[in-house]
Design an enzyme around this catalytic site. Structure first.
Site, PDB file in Angstrom:
ATOM      1  N   ILE A   1      -8.001  -7.203  -8.208  1.00  0.00           N
ATOM      2  CA  ILE A   1      -9.104  -6.324  -7.803  1.00  0.00           C
ATOM      3  C   ILE A   1     -10.196  -6.326  -8.874  1.00  0.00           C
ATOM      4  CG2 ILE A   1      -9.720  -3.999  -7.029  1.00  0.00           C
ATOM      5  CD1 ILE A   1      -6.657  -3.647  -6.429  1.00  0.00           C
TER       6      ILE A   1
ATOM      7  N   PHE B   1      -8.951  -0.832 -14.586  1.00  0.00           N
ATOM      8  CA  PHE B   1      -7.912  -1.400 -13.709  1.00  0.00           C
ATOM      9  C   PHE B   1      -6.622  -1.658 -14.484  1.00  0.00           C
ATOM     10  CE2 PHE B   1     -10.353  -2.211  -9.975  1.00  0.00           C
ATOM     11  CZ  PHE B   1     -11.632  -2.576 -10.383  1.00  0.00           C
TER      12      PHE B   1
ATOM     13  N   SER C   1      -4.285   5.361  -6.404  1.00  0.00           N
ATOM     14  CA  SER C   1      -3.568   4.731  -5.285  1.00  0.00           C
ATOM     15  C   SER C   1      -3.144   5.776  -4.268  1.00  0.00           C
ATOM     16  CB  SER C   1      -2.330   4.007  -5.841  1.00  0.00           C
ATOM     17  OG  SER C   1      -1.478   3.611  -4.800  1.00  0.00           O
TER      18      SER C   1
ATOM     19  N   TYR D   1       5.729   4.415 -11.377  1.00  0.00           N
ATOM     20  CA  TYR D   1       4.387   3.841 -11.158  1.00  0.00           C
ATOM     21  C   TYR D   1       3.512   4.880 -10.452  1.00  0.00           C
ATOM     22  CZ  TYR D   1       0.600   1.711  -8.669  1.00  0.00           C
ATOM     23  OH  TYR D   1      -0.652   1.461  -8.162  1.00  0.00           O
TER      24      TYR D   1
ATOM     25  N   LYS E   1      -0.013   7.276 -11.681  1.00  0.00           N
ATOM     26  CA  LYS E   1      -1.300   7.447 -10.993  1.00  0.00           C
ATOM     27  C   LYS E   1      -1.607   8.940 -10.833  1.00  0.00           C
ATOM     28  CE  LYS E   1      -2.354   3.165 -10.646  1.00  0.00           C
ATOM     29  NZ  LYS E   1      -3.423   2.627 -11.507  1.00  0.00           N
TER      30      LYS E   1
ATOM     31  N   PHE F   1      -5.788   2.017  -0.697  1.00  0.00           N
ATOM     32  CA  PHE F   1      -4.667   1.840   0.211  1.00  0.00           C
ATOM     33  C   PHE F   1      -4.081   0.458  -0.067  1.00  0.00           C
ATOM     34  CE2 PHE F   1      -4.135   5.718   2.688  1.00  0.00           C
ATOM     35  CZ  PHE F   1      -5.075   6.477   2.011  1.00  0.00           C
TER      36      PHE F   1
ATOM     37  N   ARG G   1       0.473   0.452   7.437  1.00  0.00           N
ATOM     38  CA  ARG G   1      -0.324   0.565   6.216  1.00  0.00           C
ATOM     39  C   ARG G   1      -1.792   0.335   6.555  1.00  0.00           C
ATOM     40  NH1 ARG G   1       3.928   2.085   5.028  1.00  0.00           N
ATOM     41  NH2 ARG G   1       5.262   1.641   3.205  1.00  0.00           N
TER      42      ARG G   1
HETATM   43  C1  WQD Z   1       3.678  -3.174   2.748  1.00  0.00           C
HETATM   44  C2  WQD Z   1       4.634  -3.135   3.920  1.00  0.00           C
HETATM   45  C3  WQD Z   1       6.951  -3.121   3.286  1.00  0.00           C
HETATM   46  C4  WQD Z   1       7.033  -7.113   1.544  1.00  0.00           C
HETATM   47  C5  WQD Z   1       2.522  -1.110  -2.720  1.00  0.00           C
HETATM   48  C6  WQD Z   1       2.457  -0.047  -3.764  1.00  0.00           C
HETATM   49  C7  WQD Z   1       1.086   0.556  -3.775  1.00  0.00           C
HETATM   50  C8  WQD Z   1       0.074  -0.528  -3.963  1.00  0.00           C
HETATM   51  C9  WQD Z   1       0.178  -1.541  -2.839  1.00  0.00           C
HETATM   52  C10 WQD Z   1      -0.486  -0.889  -6.256  1.00  0.00           C
HETATM   53  C11 WQD Z   1       5.810  -2.206   3.672  1.00  0.00           C
HETATM   54  C12 WQD Z   1       6.601  -4.390   4.044  1.00  0.00           C
HETATM   55  C13 WQD Z   1       6.611  -5.941   2.152  1.00  0.00           C
HETATM   56  C14 WQD Z   1       7.971  -7.941   2.213  1.00  0.00           C
HETATM   57  C15 WQD Z   1       7.998  -6.409   4.052  1.00  0.00           C
HETATM   58  N1  WQD Z   1       0.266  -1.186  -5.193  1.00  0.00           N
HETATM   59  N2  WQD Z   1       7.081  -5.610   3.381  1.00  0.00           N
HETATM   60  N3  WQD Z   1       8.415  -7.558   3.452  1.00  0.00           N
HETATM   61  O1  WQD Z   1       4.667  -0.864  -0.572  1.00  0.00           O
HETATM   62  O2  WQD Z   1       2.719  -0.288   0.970  1.00  0.00           O
HETATM   63  O3  WQD Z   1       2.329  -0.510  -1.473  1.00  0.00           O
HETATM   64  O4  WQD Z   1       1.514  -2.071  -2.913  1.00  0.00           O
HETATM   65  O5  WQD Z   1      -1.354  -0.067  -6.343  1.00  0.00           O
HETATM   66  O6  WQD Z   1       1.005   1.481  -4.828  1.00  0.00           O
HETATM   67  O7  WQD Z   1       3.371   0.973  -3.423  1.00  0.00           O
HETATM   68  O8  WQD Z   1       2.799  -2.531  -0.141  1.00  0.00           O
HETATM   69  O9  WQD Z   1       2.780  -4.906   0.423  1.00  0.00           O
HETATM   70  O10 WQD Z   1       4.792  -3.972  -0.809  1.00  0.00           O
HETATM   71  O11 WQD Z   1       4.460  -3.401   1.573  1.00  0.00           O
HETATM   72  O12 WQD Z   1       8.414  -6.084   5.179  1.00  0.00           O
HETATM   73  O13 WQD Z   1       8.406  -9.020   1.723  1.00  0.00           O
HETATM   74  O14 WQD Z   1       5.196  -4.439   4.088  1.00  0.00           O
HETATM   75  O15 WQD Z   1       8.212  -2.622   3.727  1.00  0.00           O
HETATM   76  O16 WQD Z   1       6.135  -1.588   4.900  1.00  0.00           O
HETATM   77  P1  WQD Z   1       3.234  -0.990  -0.235  1.00  0.00           P
HETATM   78  P2  WQD Z   1       3.727  -3.776   0.198  1.00  0.00           P
END
Ligand code: WQD
Length: 338
Positions: A12, A81, A125, A150, A154, A179, A232
């Site tokens: 980012i 960041f 976040s 983590y 934040k 997000f 999400r």
């Molecule tokens: C998204 C969705 C997983 C990987 C995290 C941090 C957040 C921010 C963004 C930093 C979820 C699903 C994921 C995979 C899957 N980070 N998934 N298989 O957890 O919403 O947010 O990253 O700031 O703080 O918490 O993002 O991309 O890990 O997951 O099914 O191999 O995809 O279960 O539903 P998340 P993510």
């Protein structure tokens, strides 16, 4: 007048440096390259024609932070960041996260408090909301007990900034609650460079699509959502980067209503894991190999932003869709694997 971007070689951060330079800001980057690469400087230059000033520096070294601000007296704003951001790792190594994410924030704030006027943008976040009770999520949704160190860094980071701003009228700050950032720059010069096995969904999708990973594991399809997979708010990284510039300009032009403001930065649209997969298959023309497995501990069911405040007060709105962002993520994946 310069803008310091800490973690400016990161995903980012680098996209934000590009947008700052596009708006005429002079940028100096601090990055310790623990989760990024100095070659990103060339990518930025390829896009904007300007190579930002850069200092490889560990912000955990207080005297080096003090020395930096003595040498760069004309830094008028900071976009911060630099932080560790792997949720799972933070559970295993909490002290690494508290030292890196909180310690460095304190050192930077101390330097900014010495100035007659300073603008500060904090990378927060949607994690601070945990599983919010109501969708879409507004900024006044309660901050819940963090699900990970983590997420706690934040929440604590926002509180530290709020407490500091209360007693430091010269310090003006905005926390941007991201997000789910995704995608890569349209130029193909910069993008996400996850080290090792990606934790996040989108890079795992594109790496599976290009054959680097055999199969995507979808963590659960038994959630209370239309298709059973988690929802999400996937926001294009260039949209997110532009939000930082708008926020910084708000502070520098003294348009802020208080000296600590918080904004959600999302598209306002929720998309499920299966919908993200479908968007990949559409833009790539490839069938994605995935299987449904057990839920991932700590995952929340649904999170997407109410963007009213960002749209109306900040004057920013996301312009790109999930599909357009996924297209750029895919183009980037193909380019770096060439
Ligand atoms: C998204 C969705 C997983 C990987 C995290 C941090 C957040 C921010 C963004 C930093 C979820 C699903 C994921 C995979 C899957 N980070 N998934 N298989 O957890 O919403 O947010 O990253 O700031 O703080 O918490 O993002 O991309 O890990 O997951 O099914 O191999 O995809 O279960 O539903 P998340 P993510």
């Amino acid at each position: 007048m310069k803008v310091l971007v800490t973690g400016g070689l990161g995903f980012i951060g680098s996209h934000t440096v590009v947008e700052l330079q596009n708006k005429g800001f002079e940028v100096v980057i601090i990055d310790d390259c623990s989760n990024s690469d100095e070659n990103v400087l060339d990518g930025i230059k390829a896009i904007t024609g300007k190579k930002p000033l850069y200092e490889k520096l560990d912000l955990k070294e207080k005297h080096k932070v003090e020395n930096f601000f003595q040498r760069y007296q004309d830094v008028a704003g900071v976009i911060h960041f630099a932080a560790s951001k792997a949720v799972g790792e933070s559970v295993e190594k909490p002290l690494l996260y508290y030292e890196n994410n909180i310690g460095t924030l304190v050192y930077i704030l101390k330097e900014l408090c010495k100035k007659n006027k300073a603008s500060f943008i904090f990378s927060s976040s949607c994690t601070v909301y945990g599983q919010a009770d109501k969708m879409p999520i507004t900024e006044d949704a309660p901050v819940k007990v963090a699900e990970s160190p983590y997420g706690n860094t934040k929440q604590m980071g926002e509180e530290i900034i709020a407490d500091t701003c209360k007693v430091t009228p010269s310090l003006n700050a905005i926390a941007l609650r991201y997000f789910n950032p995704m995608g890569a720059h349209p130029s193909g010069e910069i993008g996400e460079l996850p080290i090792g096995v990606p934790q996040n969904l989108v890079p795992f999708i594109t790496q599976t699509g290009i054959g680097l990973r055999d199969q995507l594991s979808v963590f659960g399809d038994d959630y209370p959502t239309p298709d059973g997979t988690c929802i999400r708010d996937y926001i294009y990284v260039v949209d997110l980067a532009k939000a930082h510039v708008v926020a910084l300009e708000r502070l520098m032009n003294e348009k802020n209503e208080s000296n600590f403001e918080v904004f959600n930065v999302g598209t306002g649209t929720g998309s499920s894991v299966l919908e993200a997969i479908k968007s990949f298959e559409k833009v790539s023309g490839r069938k994605l190999n995935y299987k449904i497995v057990d839920r991932r501990p700590g995952d929340i069911t649904s999170a997407y932003a109410d963007t009213t405040k960002a749209n109306k007060v900040l004057g920013w709105k996301a312009e790109y869709t999930l599909e357009e962002a996924m297209n750029y993520a895919w183009i980037w994946e193909q380019k770096i694997r060439d």
